[in-house]
Design a protein around this motif. Structure first.
Motif, PDB file in Angstrom:
ATOM      1  N   ASP A  37       0.834  -1.210   0.000  1.00 10.26           N
ATOM      2  CA  ASP A  37       0.000   0.000   0.000  1.00 10.26           C
ATOM      3  C   ASP A  37       0.866   1.256   0.000  1.00 10.26           C
ATOM      4  N   CYS A  38       1.898   1.242   0.809  1.00  6.31           N
ATOM      5  CA  CYS A  38       2.783   2.401   0.884  1.00  6.31           C
ATOM      6  C   CYS A  38       3.529   2.596  -0.443  1.00  6.31           C
ATOM      7  N   LEU A  39       3.937   1.502  -1.057  1.00  2.00           N
ATOM      8  CA  LEU A  39       4.562   1.596  -2.378  1.00  2.00           C
ATOM      9  C   LEU A  39       3.594   2.208  -3.392  1.00  2.00           C
ATOM     10  N   GLU A  40       2.340   1.833  -3.305  1.00  7.19           N
ATOM     11  CA  GLU A  40       1.318   2.399  -4.195  1.00  7.19           C
ATOM     12  C   GLU A  40       1.171   3.907  -3.984  1.00  7.19           C
ATOM     13  N   HIS A  41       1.202   4.329  -2.715  1.00  8.25           N
ATOM     14  CA  HIS A  41       1.122   5.771  -2.438  1.00  8.25           C
ATOM     15  C   HIS A  41       2.301   6.498  -3.086  1.00  8.25           C
ATOM     16  N   ASN A  42       3.492   5.935  -2.928  1.00 15.54           N
ATOM     17  CA  ASN A  42       4.672   6.529  -3.555  1.00 15.54           C
ATOM     18  C   ASN A  42       4.488   6.602  -5.069  1.00 15.54           C
ATOM     19  N   SER A  43       4.001   5.522  -5.648  1.00 16.46           N
ATOM     20  CA  SER A  43       3.796   5.467  -7.089  1.00 16.46           C
ATOM     21  C   SER A  43       2.834   6.558  -7.558  1.00 16.46           C
ATOM     22  N   THR A  44       1.764   6.738  -6.826  1.00 16.44           N
ATOM     23  CA  THR A  44       0.773   7.754  -7.193  1.00 16.44           C
ATOM     24  C   THR A  44       1.379   9.151  -7.163  1.00 16.44           C
ATOM     25  N   VAL A  45       2.150   9.444  -6.130  1.00 13.46           N
ATOM     26  CA  VAL A  45       2.759  10.775  -6.028  1.00 13.46           C
ATOM     27  C   VAL A  45       3.767  10.987  -7.159  1.00 13.46           C
ATOM     28  N   TYR A  46       4.594   9.979  -7.427  1.00 10.78           N
ATOM     29  CA  TYR A  46       5.547  10.126  -8.531  1.00 10.78           C
ATOM     30  C   TYR A  46       4.817  10.333  -9.856  1.00 10.78           C
ATOM     31  N   SER A  47       3.714   9.652 -10.027  1.00 16.67           N
ATOM     32  CA  SER A  47       2.911   9.840 -11.232  1.00 16.67           C
ATOM     33  C   SER A  47       2.370  11.271 -11.299  1.00 16.67           C
ATOM     34  N   ASN A  48       1.875  11.772 -10.170  1.00 22.00           N
ATOM     35  CA  ASN A  48       1.380  13.156 -10.121  1.00 22.00           C
ATOM     36  C   ASN A  48       2.479  14.160 -10.453  1.00 22.00           C
ATOM     37  N   LEU A  49       3.699  13.825 -10.079  1.00 26.06           N
ATOM     38  CA  LEU A  49       4.838  14.710 -10.354  1.00 26.06           C
ATOM     39  C   LEU A  49       5.356  14.563 -11.788  1.00 26.06           C
ATOM     40  N   GLY A  50       4.825  13.585 -12.512  1.00 24.09           N
ATOM     41  CA  GLY A  50       5.249  13.376 -13.891  1.00 24.09           C
ATOM     42  C   GLY A  50       6.505  12.537 -14.027  1.00 24.09           C
ATOM     43  N   THR A  51       6.958  11.926 -12.944  1.00 26.57           N
ATOM     44  CA  THR A  51       8.132  11.045 -12.997  1.00 26.57           C
ATOM     45  C   THR A  51       7.623   9.606 -13.110  1.00 26.57           C
ATOM     46  N   PHE A  52       7.221   9.291 -14.331  1.00 30.14           N
ATOM     47  CA  PHE A  52       6.501   8.047 -14.566  1.00 30.14           C
ATOM     48  C   PHE A  52       7.374   6.801 -14.425  1.00 30.14           C
ATOM     49  N   GLU A  94       9.765   6.399 -12.273  1.00 33.31           N
ATOM     50  CA  GLU A  94       9.832   6.162 -10.823  1.00 33.31           C
ATOM     51  C   GLU A  94       8.494   5.606 -10.324  1.00 33.31           C
ATOM     52  N   ALA A  95       7.408   6.148 -10.842  1.00 32.16           N
ATOM     53  CA  ALA A  95       6.075   5.665 -10.457  1.00 32.16           C
ATOM     54  C   ALA A  95       5.931   4.189 -10.815  1.00 32.16           C
ATOM     55  N   LEU A  96       6.373   3.842 -12.001  1.00 33.83           N
ATOM     56  CA  LEU A  96       6.271   2.456 -12.449  1.00 33.83           C
ATOM     57  C   LEU A  96       7.133   1.524 -11.602  1.00 33.83           C
ATOM     58  N   LYS A  97       8.302   1.999 -11.206  1.00 33.14           N
ATOM     59  CA  LYS A  97       9.190   1.196 -10.353  1.00 33.14           C
ATOM     60  C   LYS A  97       8.484   0.836  -9.041  1.00 33.14           C
ATOM     61  N   TYR A  98       7.862   1.824  -8.410  1.00 32.58           N
ATOM     62  CA  TYR A  98       7.165   1.570  -7.145  1.00 32.58           C
ATOM     63  C   TYR A  98       5.926   0.697  -7.356  1.00 32.58           C
ATOM     64  N   ARG A  99       5.215   0.940  -8.435  1.00 30.79           N
ATOM     65  CA  ARG A  99       4.015   0.144  -8.719  1.00 30.79           C
ATOM     66  C   ARG A  99       4.388  -1.315  -8.947  1.00 30.79           C
ATOM     67  N   ASN A 100       5.429  -1.554  -9.727  1.00 22.30           N
ATOM     68  CA  ASN A 100       5.850  -2.936  -9.992  1.00 22.30           C
ATOM     69  C   ASN A 100       6.327  -3.635  -8.724  1.00 22.30           C
ATOM     70  N   LYS A 101       7.019  -2.903  -7.882  1.00 26.96           N
ATOM     71  CA  LYS A 101       7.479  -3.492  -6.621  1.00 26.96           C
ATOM     72  C   LYS A 101       6.277  -3.885  -5.752  1.00 26.96           C
ATOM     73  N   ALA A 102       5.254  -3.036  -5.730  1.00 26.45           N
ATOM     74  CA  ALA A 102       4.039  -3.355  -4.965  1.00 26.45           C
ATOM     75  C   ALA A 102       3.376  -4.612  -5.522  1.00 26.45           C
ATOM     76  N   LEU A 103       3.285  -4.694  -6.834  1.00 24.39           N
ATOM     77  CA  LEU A 103       2.663  -5.863  -7.454  1.00 24.39           C
ATOM     78  C   LEU A 103       3.469  -7.131  -7.182  1.00 24.39           C
ATOM     79  N   ASP A 104       4.798  -7.010  -7.197  1.00 17.41           N
ATOM     80  CA  ASP A 104       5.652  -8.167  -6.880  1.00 17.41           C
ATOM     81  C   ASP A 104       5.402  -8.661  -5.462  1.00 17.41           C
ATOM     82  N   ILE A 105       5.312  -7.723  -4.536  1.00 17.76           N
ATOM     83  CA  ILE A 105       5.084  -8.096  -3.134  1.00 17.76           C
ATOM     84  C   ILE A 105       3.760  -8.836  -2.984  1.00 17.76           C
ATOM     85  N   LEU A 106       2.760  -8.392  -3.724  1.00 19.92           N
ATOM     86  CA  LEU A 106       1.436  -9.017  -3.634  1.00 19.92           C
ATOM     87  C   LEU A 106       1.326 -10.282  -4.484  1.00 19.92           C
ATOM     88  N   GLY A 107       2.391 -10.576  -5.235  1.00 20.31           N
ATOM     89  CA  GLY A 107       2.400 -11.794  -6.035  1.00 20.31           C
ATOM     90  C   GLY A 107       1.585 -11.702  -7.313  1.00 20.31           C
TER      91      GLY A 107
END
Length: 169
Positions: free
Chosen positions: A138-153, A155-168
């Motif tokens: 969840d925290c990784l997702e929050h980071n991803s959303t903020v990076y996306s809002n900042l336009g650093t896609f 970085e956003a994708l890195k955090y999103r993928n890490k969250a998805l990996d953790i959840l399997g």
């Protein structure tokens, strides 16, 4: 304030505004500046203007209400964090959750500050909660959303993928 709501329901907007204005003046005279009753009164005034289709004026009052509630929420979280720092170990999961909540509040107005709190929370979750991967994800997702809002896609994708990996996923 209830009288103001009755007049609002009857679409007697001038009477409603008069009562809400009197209630607001009274509350401001006897209650702390950020009291929830003041915020509720401001919101009710916004409702009157919205019913009158005066959306710009309604938005002014809704914005004041939002800012008061946001400040109150932030004050509560900062106080809670200070108490936790005294009573809990530095990397306690509850401190992580409080930092994440503060990040959530900041994410509405200050993405850079939100990231500071999200990163601190993430560090705690990764160290102290390996058996609870959902909190970390969840925290990784929050980071991803903020990076996306900042336009650093990237970085956003890195955090999103890490969250998805953790959840399997």
């Amino acid at each position: 304030m209830n009288t103001g709501r009755v007049f609002l329901g009857k679409k007697e907007y001038d009477n409603s505004l008069d009562y809400f204005a009197k209630a607001l003046e009274m509350y401001k005279g006897v209650l702390p500046e950020q009291h929830h009753s003041i915020a509720r009164c401001l919101c009710n005034i916004g409702c009157v203007y919205e019913d009158q289709l005066n959306f710009n004026r309604a938005l002014e009052f809704y914005r004041q209400t939002y800012e008061m509630n946001e400040k109150e929420a932030m004050d509560v979280c900062i106080k809670k964090l200070a108490e936790q720092r005294v009573n809990l170990p530095q990397n306690h999961p509850r401190i992580g959750h409080t930092r994440e909540t503060i990040g959530n509040i900041y994410s509405e107005t200050d993405n850079a500050q939100a990231l500071v709190f999200y990163h601190e929370a993430l560090t705690i979750f990764e160290r102290c909660m390996p058996s609870e991967p959902k909190a970390t994800a969840d925290c990784l997702e929050h980071n991803s959303t903020v990076y996306s809002n900042l336009g650093t896609f990237d970085e956003a994708l890195k955090y999103r993928n890490k969250a998805l990996d953790i959840l399997g996923w």
